[in-house]
Design a protein around this motif. Structure first.
Motif, PDB file in Angstrom:
ATOM      1  N   UNK A  28       0.797  -1.243   0.000  1.00 23.85           N
ATOM      2  CA  UNK A  28       0.000   0.000   0.000  1.00 23.85           C
ATOM      3  C   UNK A  28       0.825   1.286   0.000  1.00 23.85           C
ATOM      4  N   UNK A  29       2.124   1.206   0.259  1.00 27.17           N
ATOM      5  CA  UNK A  29       2.946   2.408   0.425  1.00 27.17           C
ATOM      6  C   UNK A  29       4.277   2.262  -0.329  1.00 27.17           C
ATOM      7  N   UNK A  30       4.227   1.630  -1.478  1.00 23.37           N
ATOM      8  CA  UNK A  30       5.421   1.319  -2.257  1.00 23.37           C
ATOM      9  C   UNK A  30       5.983   2.574  -2.919  1.00 23.37           C
ATOM     10  N   UNK A  31       7.302   2.676  -2.897  1.00 21.43           N
ATOM     11  CA  UNK A  31       8.009   3.791  -3.524  1.00 21.43           C
ATOM     12  C   UNK A  31       8.427   3.380  -4.930  1.00 21.43           C
ATOM     13  N   UNK A  32       8.332   4.307  -5.866  1.00 25.87           N
ATOM     14  CA  UNK A  32       8.807   4.036  -7.228  1.00 25.87           C
ATOM     15  C   UNK A  32      10.310   4.227  -7.236  1.00 25.87           C
ATOM     16  N   UNK A  33      11.037   3.118  -7.230  1.00 30.45           N
ATOM     17  CA  UNK A  33      12.495   3.139  -7.175  1.00 30.45           C
ATOM     18  C   UNK A  33      13.041   2.876  -8.571  1.00 30.45           C
ATOM     19  N   UNK A  34      13.546   3.907  -9.207  1.00 32.54           N
ATOM     20  CA  UNK A  34      14.089   3.765 -10.545  1.00 32.54           C
ATOM     21  C   UNK A  34      15.508   3.206 -10.533  1.00 32.54           C
ATOM     22  N   UNK A  35      16.084   3.038  -9.358  1.00 33.05           N
ATOM     23  CA  UNK A  35      17.448   2.536  -9.259  1.00 33.05           C
ATOM     24  C   UNK A  35      17.503   1.015  -9.282  1.00 33.05           C
ATOM     25  N   UNK A  36      16.372   0.375  -9.118  1.00 36.54           N
ATOM     26  CA  UNK A  36      16.269  -1.088  -9.147  1.00 36.54           C
ATOM     27  C   UNK A  36      17.110  -1.745  -8.058  1.00 36.54           C
ATOM     28  N   UNK A  37      17.161  -1.133  -6.893  1.00 40.36           N
ATOM     29  CA  UNK A  37      17.947  -1.676  -5.784  1.00 40.36           C
ATOM     30  C   UNK A  37      17.052  -2.347  -4.756  1.00 40.36           C
ATOM     31  N   UNK A  38      16.147  -3.166  -5.217  1.00 34.22           N
ATOM     32  CA  UNK A  38      15.192  -3.806  -4.323  1.00 34.22           C
ATOM     33  C   UNK A  38      13.907  -3.005  -4.312  1.00 34.22           C
ATOM     34  N   UNK A  39      12.929  -3.482  -3.589  1.00 33.51           N
ATOM     35  CA  UNK A  39      11.646  -2.800  -3.471  1.00 33.51           C
ATOM     36  C   UNK A  39      11.680  -1.966  -2.192  1.00 33.51           C
ATOM     37  N   UNK A  40      11.262  -0.708  -2.286  1.00 34.27           N
ATOM     38  CA  UNK A  40      11.267   0.178  -1.130  1.00 34.27           C
ATOM     39  C   UNK A  40       9.877   0.724  -0.869  1.00 34.27           C
ATOM     40  N   UNK A  41       9.641   1.041   0.397  1.00 32.20           N
ATOM     41  CA  UNK A  41       8.434   1.788   0.747  1.00 32.20           C
ATOM     42  C   UNK A  41       8.763   3.270   0.646  1.00 32.20           C
ATOM     43  N   UNK A  42       7.758   4.090   0.721  1.00 32.36           N
ATOM     44  CA  UNK A  42       7.982   5.532   0.809  1.00 32.36           C
ATOM     45  C   UNK A  42       8.661   5.819   2.150  1.00 32.36           C
ATOM     46  N   UNK A  43       9.403   6.920   2.258  1.00 33.91           N
ATOM     47  CA  UNK A  43      10.170   7.199   3.481  1.00 33.91           C
ATOM     48  C   UNK A  43       9.358   7.853   4.600  1.00 33.91           C
ATOM     49  N   UNK A  44       8.118   7.420   4.770  1.00 34.55           N
ATOM     50  CA  UNK A  44       7.235   8.036   5.762  1.00 34.55           C
ATOM     51  C   UNK A  44       6.704   7.042   6.797  1.00 34.55           C
ATOM     52  N   UNK A  45       7.388   5.937   6.985  1.00 36.84           N
ATOM     53  CA  UNK A  45       6.856   4.912   7.890  1.00 36.84           C
ATOM     54  C   UNK A  45       6.666   5.425   9.310  1.00 36.84           C
ATOM     55  N   UNK A  88      24.073   0.013  -5.804  1.00 40.40           N
ATOM     56  CA  UNK A  88      23.969   1.463  -5.913  1.00 40.40           C
ATOM     57  C   UNK A  88      24.522   2.052  -4.615  1.00 40.40           C
ATOM     58  N   UNK A  89      25.851   2.162  -4.570  1.00 38.72           N
ATOM     59  CA  UNK A  89      26.472   2.749  -3.388  1.00 38.72           C
ATOM     60  C   UNK A  89      26.089   4.225  -3.330  1.00 38.72           C
ATOM     61  N   UNK A  90      25.761   4.675  -2.131  1.00 43.78           N
ATOM     62  CA  UNK A  90      25.230   6.019  -1.962  1.00 43.78           C
ATOM     63  C   UNK A  90      25.518   6.516  -0.547  1.00 43.78           C
ATOM     64  N   UNK A 138      27.391   6.834  10.341  1.00 42.51           N
ATOM     65  CA  UNK A 138      27.261   8.173   9.784  1.00 42.51           C
ATOM     66  C   UNK A 138      26.704   8.089   8.369  1.00 42.51           C
ATOM     67  N   UNK A 139      25.725   8.940   8.080  1.00 45.00           N
ATOM     68  CA  UNK A 139      25.072   8.923   6.776  1.00 45.00           C
ATOM     69  C   UNK A 139      25.979   9.319   5.629  1.00 45.00           C
ATOM     70  N   UNK A 140      27.132   9.940   5.928  1.00 46.31           N
ATOM     71  CA  UNK A 140      28.025  10.334   4.839  1.00 46.31           C
ATOM     72  C   UNK A 140      29.040   9.243   4.476  1.00 46.31           C
ATOM     73  N   UNK A 141      28.897   8.060   5.048  1.00 46.24           N
ATOM     74  CA  UNK A 141      29.707   6.912   4.634  1.00 46.24           C
ATOM     75  C   UNK A 141      29.006   6.237   3.459  1.00 46.24           C
ATOM     76  N   UNK A 142      29.734   5.993   2.395  1.00 47.00           N
ATOM     77  CA  UNK A 142      29.209   5.309   1.216  1.00 47.00           C
ATOM     78  C   UNK A 142      28.781   3.896   1.635  1.00 47.00           C
TER      79      UNK A 142
END
Length: 164
Positions: A28-45, A88-90, A138-142
């Motif tokens: 019910x809350x699926x995110x459209x992920x164009x990166x194809x890195x698995x299935x994600x929900x929207x970031x509002x859980x 997709x390292x980020x 830390x979020x700035x680690x790849x």
């Protein structure tokens, strides 16, 4: 490169209720992920899921983040992996901390891969993805999920949360 890892993070009743809610959110809350890195929900859980089990999870995580001087929960979403995906390292927002909670993961080797380059060279580590454990870094680690080379019998569910 530092990270925290807490095993047996939640009571098993809370863990199972969160897992059921996450499964519903993938429908019910699926995110459209164009990166194809698995299935994600929207970031509002953190905004749409209620119940004491969610409060227990976010309160416990908030206590840790407060010790790290991070007070604002900005995003929370889930990732479902059940087969080999393209990496997709980020990084996440600067000055943030990211947590990865392993809700369902039958193979701890499918954890989180961290990469960092600095004056001392290149450093890489894979944080093991023990079910019902949480990794914080830390979020700035790849970083990226470790993907299987085979189709999983049960998907790997993680709950990711960012704090500023």
């Amino acid at each position: 490169m530092q990270f925290l890892l807490y095993k047996d993070f939640l009571d098993l009743k809370d863990l199972n209720k969160i897992k059921k809610d996450i499964e519903k959110n993938f429908k019910s809350n699926k995110h459209k992920d164009f990166l194809k890195s698995g299935v994600q929900t929207k970031p509002n859980l953190h905004l749409i899921n209620t119940g004491q089990h969610w409060k227990n999870y976010y309160n416990k995580l908030q206590n840790i983040m407060t010790q790290l001087k991070k007070y604002k929960l900005t995003k929370s979403w889930s990732l479902k992996v059940n087969k080999k995906q393209q990496n997709f390292f980020h990084v996440h927002q600067k000055n943030s901390f990211t947590s990865v909670f392993y809700v369902q993961n039958k193979n701890y080797e499918l954890g989180t891969h961290l990469k960092q380059e600095n004056l001392g060279g290149k450093h890489e580590i894979i944080i093991p993805g023990y079910e019902n454990s949480i990794a914080i870094f830390s979020g700035d680690i790849m970083h990226d999920a470790v993907f299987p080379n085979y189709i999983l019998k049960k998907p790997r569910y993680t709950l990711i949360t960012d704090y500023e």
